[in-house]
Motif scaffolding. Sequence first.
Motif, PDB file in Angstrom:
ATOM      1  N   SER A  92       0.955  -0.748   0.141  1.00 38.31           N
ATOM      2  CA  SER A  92       0.390   0.055   0.220  1.00 38.31           C
ATOM      3  C   SER A  92       0.673   0.897  -0.490  1.00 38.31           C
ATOM      4  O   SER A  92      -0.015   2.031  -0.184  1.00 38.31           O
ATOM      5  CB  SER A  92      -1.423   0.202   1.217  1.00 38.31           C
ATOM      6  OG  SER A  92      -0.364  -0.056   2.705  1.00 38.31           O
ATOM      7  N   ASP A  93       2.696   1.412   1.032  1.00 34.55           N
ATOM      8  CA  ASP A  93       2.961   2.690   1.035  1.00 34.55           C
ATOM      9  C   ASP A  93       3.499   2.796  -0.532  1.00 34.55           C
ATOM     10  O   ASP A  93       3.582   3.744  -1.246  1.00 34.55           O
ATOM     11  CB  ASP A  93       3.691   1.804   1.275  1.00 34.55           C
ATOM     12  CG  ASP A  93       2.986   2.201   3.859  1.00 34.55           C
ATOM     13  OD1 ASP A  93       2.357   2.699   4.018  1.00 34.55           O
ATOM     14  OD2 ASP A  93       3.967   1.393   3.584  1.00 34.55           O
ATOM     15  N   LEU A  94       4.009   1.037  -1.260  1.00 35.28           N
ATOM     16  CA  LEU A  94       4.391   1.627  -2.779  1.00 35.28           C
ATOM     17  C   LEU A  94       3.844   2.391  -3.605  1.00 35.28           C
ATOM     18  O   LEU A  94       3.954   2.729  -4.605  1.00 35.28           O
ATOM     19  CB  LEU A  94       5.040   0.378  -3.029  1.00 35.28           C
ATOM     20  CG  LEU A  94       5.795  -0.037  -1.885  1.00 35.28           C
ATOM     21  CD1 LEU A  94       6.127  -1.777  -2.405  1.00 35.28           C
ATOM     22  CD2 LEU A  94       7.322   0.303  -2.632  1.00 35.28           C
ATOM     23  N   ALA A  95       2.082   1.904  -3.814  1.00 37.68           N
ATOM     24  CA  ALA A  95       1.445   1.953  -4.250  1.00 37.68           C
ATOM     25  C   ALA A  95       0.907   4.013  -4.423  1.00 37.68           C
ATOM     26  O   ALA A  95       0.688   4.639  -4.751  1.00 37.68           O
ATOM     27  CB  ALA A  95      -0.206   1.666  -3.768  1.00 37.68           C
ATOM     28  N   ALA A  96       0.864   4.156  -2.666  1.00 42.40           N
ATOM     29  CA  ALA A  96       0.666   5.720  -2.775  1.00 42.40           C
ATOM     30  C   ALA A  96       2.132   5.983  -3.147  1.00 42.40           C
ATOM     31  O   ALA A  96       1.821   7.219  -3.821  1.00 42.40           O
ATOM     32  CB  ALA A  96       0.942   5.365  -1.436  1.00 42.40           C
TER      33      ALA A  96
ATOM     34  N   SER B 197       5.511  10.632   5.642  1.00 48.37           N
ATOM     35  CA  SER B 197       5.448   9.683   4.511  1.00 48.37           C
ATOM     36  C   SER B 197       5.367   8.782   3.119  1.00 48.37           C
ATOM     37  O   SER B 197       5.885   9.409   2.363  1.00 48.37           O
ATOM     38  CB  SER B 197       3.421   9.657   4.203  1.00 48.37           C
ATOM     39  OG  SER B 197       3.658  10.840   3.218  1.00 48.37           O
ATOM     40  N   PRO B 198       4.994   8.020   2.734  1.00 46.72           N
ATOM     41  CA  PRO B 198       5.646   7.847   1.623  1.00 46.72           C
ATOM     42  C   PRO B 198       4.865   8.516   0.215  1.00 46.72           C
ATOM     43  O   PRO B 198       6.109   8.793  -0.896  1.00 46.72           O
ATOM     44  CB  PRO B 198       4.925   6.412   0.657  1.00 46.72           C
ATOM     45  CG  PRO B 198       5.330   5.875   2.646  1.00 46.72           C
ATOM     46  CD  PRO B 198       4.904   6.833   3.506  1.00 46.72           C
ATOM     47  N   GLU B 199       4.264   9.505   0.738  1.00 44.18           N
ATOM     48  CA  GLU B 199       3.859  10.327  -0.524  1.00 44.18           C
ATOM     49  C   GLU B 199       4.342  11.520  -0.492  1.00 44.18           C
ATOM     50  O   GLU B 199       5.104  11.550  -1.639  1.00 44.18           O
ATOM     51  CB  GLU B 199       2.503  10.243  -1.165  1.00 44.18           C
ATOM     52  CG  GLU B 199       1.849  10.828   0.355  1.00 44.18           C
ATOM     53  CD  GLU B 199       0.763   9.032   0.465  1.00 44.18           C
ATOM     54  OE1 GLU B 199       1.771   8.400   1.272  1.00 44.18           O
ATOM     55  OE2 GLU B 199      -0.352   8.494   0.469  1.00 44.18           O
ATOM     56  N   VAL B 200       4.837  12.132   0.305  1.00 45.50           N
ATOM     57  CA  VAL B 200       5.694  13.051   0.409  1.00 45.50           C
ATOM     58  C   VAL B 200       6.674  12.690   0.182  1.00 45.50           C
ATOM     59  O   VAL B 200       7.720  13.670   0.157  1.00 45.50           O
ATOM     60  CB  VAL B 200       5.749  13.655   2.382  1.00 45.50           C
ATOM     61  CG1 VAL B 200       6.659  14.985   2.273  1.00 45.50           C
ATOM     62  CG2 VAL B 200       4.180  14.084   2.324  1.00 45.50           C
ATOM     63  N   VAL B 201       7.824  11.410   0.665  1.00 49.67           N
ATOM     64  CA  VAL B 201       8.883  10.994   0.343  1.00 49.67           C
ATOM     65  C   VAL B 201       8.938  10.914  -1.666  1.00 49.67           C
ATOM     66  O   VAL B 201      10.201  11.250  -2.083  1.00 49.67           O
ATOM     67  CB  VAL B 201       9.255   9.653   0.825  1.00 49.67           C
ATOM     68  CG1 VAL B 201      10.528   9.730  -0.284  1.00 49.67           C
ATOM     69  CG2 VAL B 201       9.400   9.545   2.415  1.00 49.67           C
ATOM     70  N   ALA B 202       7.949   9.998  -1.689  1.00 47.92           N
ATOM     71  CA  ALA B 202       8.308  10.873  -3.498  1.00 47.92           C
ATOM     72  C   ALA B 202       8.020  11.271  -4.527  1.00 47.92           C
ATOM     73  O   ALA B 202       9.015  11.255  -5.078  1.00 47.92           O
ATOM     74  CB  ALA B 202       6.724   9.579  -4.156  1.00 47.92           C
TER      75      ALA B 202
ATOM     76  N   GLY C 259       1.835  -3.113 -10.782  1.00 47.98           N
ATOM     77  CA  GLY C 259       2.679  -2.279 -11.193  1.00 47.98           C
ATOM     78  C   GLY C 259       3.165  -1.478 -10.852  1.00 47.98           C
ATOM     79  O   GLY C 259       4.145  -0.140 -11.920  1.00 47.98           O
ATOM     80  N   ASP C 260       3.378  -1.031  -9.709  1.00 50.39           N
ATOM     81  CA  ASP C 260       3.333  -0.139  -8.688  1.00 50.39           C
ATOM     82  C   ASP C 260       5.297  -0.303  -8.211  1.00 50.39           C
ATOM     83  O   ASP C 260       5.850   0.443  -8.929  1.00 50.39           O
ATOM     84  CB  ASP C 260       3.024  -0.255  -7.654  1.00 50.39           C
ATOM     85  CG  ASP C 260       1.845   0.202  -7.472  1.00 50.39           C
ATOM     86  OD1 ASP C 260       1.038   1.086  -8.784  1.00 50.39           O
ATOM     87  OD2 ASP C 260       0.747   0.311  -6.523  1.00 50.39           O
ATOM     88  N   TRP C 261       6.157  -0.953  -8.707  1.00 49.61           N
ATOM     89  CA  TRP C 261       7.240  -1.403  -8.493  1.00 49.61           C
ATOM     90  C   TRP C 261       8.003  -0.939  -9.742  1.00 49.61           C
ATOM     91  O   TRP C 261       8.666   0.146  -9.918  1.00 49.61           O
ATOM     92  CB  TRP C 261       7.560  -2.608  -8.258  1.00 49.61           C
ATOM     93  CG  TRP C 261       8.919  -2.854  -7.602  1.00 49.61           C
ATOM     94  CD1 TRP C 261       9.806  -3.558  -8.380  1.00 49.61           C
ATOM     95  CD2 TRP C 261       9.583  -2.517  -6.320  1.00 49.61           C
ATOM     96  NE1 TRP C 261      11.208  -3.746  -7.972  1.00 49.61           N
ATOM     97  CE2 TRP C 261      10.807  -3.003  -6.429  1.00 49.61           C
ATOM     98  CE3 TRP C 261       9.151  -2.659  -5.019  1.00 49.61           C
ATOM     99  CZ2 TRP C 261      11.700  -3.530  -5.627  1.00 49.61           C
ATOM    100  CZ3 TRP C 261      10.098  -1.949  -4.293  1.00 49.61           C
ATOM    101  CH2 TRP C 261      11.424  -2.764  -4.688  1.00 49.61           C
ATOM    102  N   GLN C 262       7.255  -1.093 -10.795  1.00 54.87           N
ATOM    103  CA  GLN C 262       7.681  -0.834 -11.931  1.00 54.87           C
ATOM    104  C   GLN C 262       8.147   0.594 -12.589  1.00 54.87           C
ATOM    105  O   GLN C 262       8.762   1.155 -12.797  1.00 54.87           O
ATOM    106  CB  GLN C 262       7.039  -1.700 -13.235  1.00 54.87           C
ATOM    107  CG  GLN C 262       7.572  -3.227 -13.102  1.00 54.87           C
ATOM    108  CD  GLN C 262       6.290  -4.163 -12.534  1.00 54.87           C
ATOM    109  OE1 GLN C 262       6.004  -3.028 -11.401  1.00 54.87           O
ATOM    110  NE2 GLN C 262       6.511  -5.325 -12.346  1.00 54.87           N
TER     111      GLN C 262
END
Length: 829
Positions: free
Chosen positions: A409-413, A512-517, A455-458
């Motif tokens: 879920s974090d990788l997806a975000a 959070s993951p989305e802020v890091v991304a 497909g999130d990892w890719q």
Amino acid sequence: MVLRLFCLRSLAPGKPQPLLHRAIIHGRQRPLRSSIELCRTFATNVSLHQNVFHAQMEDPSSAAILSSLKSSPSVPQTLTEKIVQRHSIGLPKDKFVRSGDYVTLSPYKCMTHDNSWPVATKFLSIGATEINDKKQIVMTLDHDVQNKSEKNLTKYRQIEEFAKSQGVVFYPAGRGIGHQIMVEEGYAWPGTLAVASDSHSNMYGGVGCLGTPVVRTDAASIWATSKTWWQIPPICKVTFTGTLPEGVTGKDVIVALCGLFSHDQVLNHAIEFAGSEASMKSLAVDDRLAIANMTTEWGALTGLFPIDETLQRWLRYKATEAAMCNESPGDKNKSPFDHQRLDDLFANQLTADRGAKYAKYLHLNLSTLSPYVSGPNSVKVATPLQDLAARNIKIDKAYLVSCTNSRASDLAAAAKVFKDAAGSNSGRIPKIADGVNFYIAAASAPEQAAAEMSGDWQALLEAGAQPLPAGCGPCIGLGTGLLEPGEVGISASNRNFKGRMGSTDAKAYLASPEVVAASALYGKIAGPGRYQQPAGWSGVVRGEGEGLMEEGRKITREEALDQVIATREEAFEKVIAQLDSMVEEAEKDIVGPDNATRDGDHLTEVLPGFPERVEGELVFCDADNINTDGIYPGKYTYQDDVTTDKMAEVCMSNYDTTFATTAREGDILVAGFNFGCGSSREQAATAILAKKIPLVIAGSFGNIFSRNSINNALMGVEVPKLVERLRETFSGLKTEASQMDITEPSHNSQSLDSPPPAPANTPAQEKLLTRRTGWKLVWDVRRSKVHVQEGENGPEWSQRVGELPPNVQEIIASGGLEKWVKRQIEHST
């Protein structure tokens, strides 16, 4: 002597009823001493209990309340206490465990990771040969999985061979982080108690399992005996109101809690999270895991969520998923997520009793939260994202790693940030900003597989992210991508202590993951823009208490009952306190002032060979919250052949590089408050001993450090007054927490996970991280007192301190718990 009379008066108006009482001395029920026989004039027999309530049952206004009291357990318990009750052994009949009790525990599961080999050597050195309960033990390899040196690979082979020879569950390097494995494989089972030789065992609370850390010596004891000891901490109830807004995550919740309640409100507490059905529904299980995980950084020993509808749905999904794998009946590897087992769990699930007593109450309105960022280099500095984004803080590295936030879920975000940005990039996934390195590692192989399937990892790889194996890696300061001097990093991990993720001259933020991304995409601290501040927003609503009594809100009958019980108990406590004082005065009148309990009369038994006095010059490390990373750098933690001389050399080096040359053999180390917080590494204690410092004094200690100190024969004493006097003399700074707005500390000099700096003033002398004071201290073990000489011609003073009981003396005199257990085994054979 500590003596209390627990009294219960009739609730009925009119004529007074006799008192029902029992005496409690030092927490155990005992006969009253003959010197206070006068109290017996109030005595009556237990049958009076029915008489007291008989008339009340006929009164409609109180019948409902009294019926509930009659049907409730004799001692209302919190959820934490109920779980501990299940796993305690050797309890007296009808004993209800309470906060403060010392108990012998048999945990449901015990997990060790890369430290399994050091645990094994301890296990073998105490004379044990076979693990007592093989089903209780889980071994994983997760911390240093990028290290392909022959030395590390040899250690990994030793751990795997030992696990196989003992017949215990083992997960190799690359399978995932141990805490994630504990959750996804069902070892952290709701309503049970699980431990691990790692400080982030708190994470299991996200699925209703009471998780708490133990140290290596404790783990060896569990392997040998299936048991360990624990003192039930004070318990704090954190109540959530409102619901999470769009764009706000569980990571934002815990980052905000660490920053908004940053003055050790939950230090060494067990936390129970609660809230309305709507509030709890807005926190998915993955959010709960992130929150529970970082209660460690908040200072707590556990972080427990209820077994509610949200968790039940997650468990049912896991059971259905397992059933679809077509496991054959009798398969020894069958998933624990089974619908029949869940039926039994839900039919007999544990909940906190009405009237259960908590040490404190805090509340947070989720609806008023926005995305938050922690740092730099301190979880106690938390700033709304919009404020930091306005400062245009450039970053060099971004990390989506760790057991906190690297599930599917974090990788997806994170991937969604790049997928959404593709809309303005001709449909192509945009690349991360020039000059930025973005590292990703899934919490486990199954989580990575799920991200790959979606497909999130890719998408993240296409954006330029660099994949790392499932494991701890940069979070613990190991492997690829560590922060270099002068660099700035932002991470979705749990700990940004100075030097933890690389250089002590770097800055680390948490988000959070989305802020890091988004930060990796734009090259500066930024968000994806999903959060919209509500109209009329005036700040985060939080505080002490349960936060449930907003104007106009109707309360339920159960809540009204809880308030009645709480009010009654509060009144009883006041009466008890008054009786304590009366009994103490009565003792003086009856037995005479010379025989009554007084401060100076009590002498502690000192075992033969144990020093009655410890003395030395004080060397002062003037900071609060010096964590175990500061005491012993993480890069040495999993090197098992570090010499004693090397340990002494690097002791406190992440805190102050001059400590090695300032402190001397035989000194007494003095630090501020919450010394030794952070990870569970035992070397934080043994490195100080390697420096030949026999005694540490602090305003207060982190619980895990206190446990490590005793287990490794390092003596410690809490003397808050000494810290205050040293600061008044050498820094001119008060020890009270500042109420000023939190800002980034000048030159990053306070980046020790410390509270915000105190109001500006003129220091009496230049503040040094480590200072030779010229003061002398003598600890009188027998009299439980310290005597302080403030310099050659300075004032002298004495103060009582906590007692060092003979059983603890015995462990320290034996050279630590490992050697003590070994002696016990040798004696028994």
